[in-house]
Design a protein around this motif. Structure first.
Motif, PDB file in Angstrom:
ATOM      1  N   THR A 268       0.850  -1.187   0.000  1.00 45.13           N
ATOM      2  CA  THR A 268       0.000   0.000   0.000  1.00 45.13           C
ATOM      3  C   THR A 268       0.889   1.240   0.000  1.00 45.13           C
ATOM      4  O   THR A 268       2.095   1.157   0.272  1.00 45.13           O
ATOM      5  CB  THR A 268      -0.901   0.034   1.250  1.00 45.13           C
ATOM      6  N   ARG A 270       0.774   3.562   2.142  1.00 42.37           N
ATOM      7  CA  ARG A 270       1.214   3.723   3.521  1.00 42.37           C
ATOM      8  C   ARG A 270       2.401   2.808   3.826  1.00 42.37           C
ATOM      9  O   ARG A 270       3.350   3.207   4.510  1.00 42.37           O
ATOM     10  CB  ARG A 270       0.060   3.416   4.474  1.00 42.37           C
ATOM     11  N   ARG A 274       6.155   3.932   4.983  1.00 45.11           N
ATOM     12  CA  ARG A 274       6.747   3.380   6.204  1.00 45.11           C
ATOM     13  C   ARG A 274       8.114   2.757   5.914  1.00 45.11           C
ATOM     14  O   ARG A 274       9.051   2.906   6.709  1.00 45.11           O
ATOM     15  CB  ARG A 274       5.819   2.334   6.809  1.00 45.11           C
TER      16      ARG A 274
END
Length: 419
Positions: A268, A270, A274
């Motif tokens: 994803t 995200r 990260r």
């Protein structure tokens, strides 16, 4: 604030930032203290605002590259590259610990050189632990190899280590010339490490292993990922000759794998953010400002007065030794930032010798490099905490030997290739 006061305050603040990064109380990110301290040294005038801004601006391409290569390494792991490498080594060793150690050395050295030391520490170490368990081998020689080679095998390419990128930017060398000059030191360091490991871990290796059981669904080699990696490595060479930042090649490689993974819903946005570890990147930028305060208020002049001139073999050995000591005192990233203004002006020989010192020296102590600290943290989470005494004794055997042999190899490369 006078110069003496500014130097004392700057050193205390730097040590505080590094201590916080080592301990990370309550799991807080390294940037938690580094950013406020960077603001503090700027507000107090230890680093004038224009110089702080210039320092951050000079570090941005390097930190951007770091973020891109972290994403690239994580995507390679998600594609199964590290698992496939571990399976290949396990099958090739046939239950023999000697070939298993050799296989780990080869894989760790290549991954460190191409995908940076962070990939070896964060992504390869758990795979090596699992591989050792799969063949019934004692894991200590193989996981310690990951820690040592994350530092020692990071000499080869400008992209292998953040310290390399900082030095490469200041060196004026092309990507290929840097790699050519560092090939012999890289091979020398790995050879010395391997010889010492065979002797130190003789009992662990003699305990034996057994051939791995065939997997019902063996991991395949991710051909597409390997092609993208090869093209990315070629992109580093092209950008170097074009006078562009290697960041663009890293972004291209990471972008191709990211688009593919997003399309297959294997990651994803995200998750990609990260994996770039933005807070650690922010820490590096803040640390650069704090180190500049220390350098500008006295450390830089002290280093300039202490280091020998020239590119003779004794001078290169002295530079490498000083760099190694400094790395173990204040960590290798601040050490190279402090050394660069002096050794870059002295020429590629002293600069590369300093790089040998800050890359190989951290194998002596946990605090020598952030990668070693991260390796220790990963082993703790897997219930295989390293022993400080054993780590230090191993470092006492490998660090002086690798420093000496690699620096002699660098001197020989400078004589053969020139700059």
């Amino acid at each position: 604030m006078n110069t003496v006061t500014a130097e004392i305050v700057s050193v205390v603040l730097l040590l505080g930032v590094l201590a916080f990064a080592v301990v990370r109380p309550r799991g807080l990110p390294e940037a938690t203290l580094a950013v406020p301290v960077a603001v503090l040294v700027t507000v107090t005038g230890a680093v004038p605002w224009p110089e702080a801004r210039a320092q951050v601006g000079s570090l941005l391409p390097v930190v951007g590259f770091l973020a891109a290569i972290l994403v690239l390494a994580q995507l390679c792991a998600d594609e199964g590259l590290f698992t496939a490498a571990g399976d290949l080594v396990a099958r090739a060793c046939g239950g023999r610990t000697g070939p298993l150690l050799g296989g780990v050395f080869v894989v760790a050295s290549v991954i460190t050189a191409v995908l940076s030391l962070d990939a070896t520490v964060v992504l390869l170490t758990p795979v090596v632990l699992a591989t050792a368990a799969r063949v019934g081998a004692r894991p200590r020689p193989y996981v310690y190899a990951c820690a040592h080679l994350a530092n020692s095998a990071s000499l080869l390419l400008p992209v292998s280590n953040l310290t390399n990128l900082l030095a490469f930017t200041a060196s004026g060398l092309s990507f290929t010339r840097f790699a050519a000059l560092m090939t012999l030191p890289w091979l020398a360091a790995i050879a010395v490490e391997y010889a010492v490991f065979r002797r130190v871990f003789a009992a662990d290796l003699a305990a034996g292993a057994y051939p791995p059981r065939p997997r019902e669904d063996p991991p395949g080699i991710p051909a597409f990922t390997l092609v993208v990696l090869a093209l990315t490595l070629g992109g580093f060479v092209v950008t170097s000759f074009a006078g562009a930042e290697p960041l663009w090649a890293a972004l291209a490689g990471a972008g191709v794998l990211a688009v593919r993974a997003l399309a297959k819903r294997e990651t994803t946005v995200r998750g990609l953010v990260r994996s770039a570890n933005p807070l650690f990147c922010l820490f590096v930028l803040a640390l650069g400002v704090v180190v500049k305060a220390v350098v500008d208020n006295g450390l830089g002049a002290g280093i300039d007065a202490f280091l020998p001139d020239g590119s003779s073999l004794p001078a290169l050995l002295a530079v490498a030794a000083v760099a190694a000591v400094l790395a173990n005192l204040i960590n290798n990233l601040p050490a190279i930032l402090a050394l660069l203004p002096v050794v870059a002006a002295a020429g590629p020989g002293p600069l590369l010798a300093a790089l040998i010192g800050v890359n190989l020296g951290p194998n002596l102590t946990y605090v020598g490099s952030l990668a070693t600290l991260l390796w220790r943290r990963i082993l703790h989470t897997h219930g295989a905490a390293p022993d400080l005494g054993h780590f230090t004794r191993l470092g006492l055997l490998t660090v002086p030997a690798t420093l000496a042999v690699s620096t002699v190899a660098l001197w020989g490369a400078l004589q053969l290739i020139g700059v």
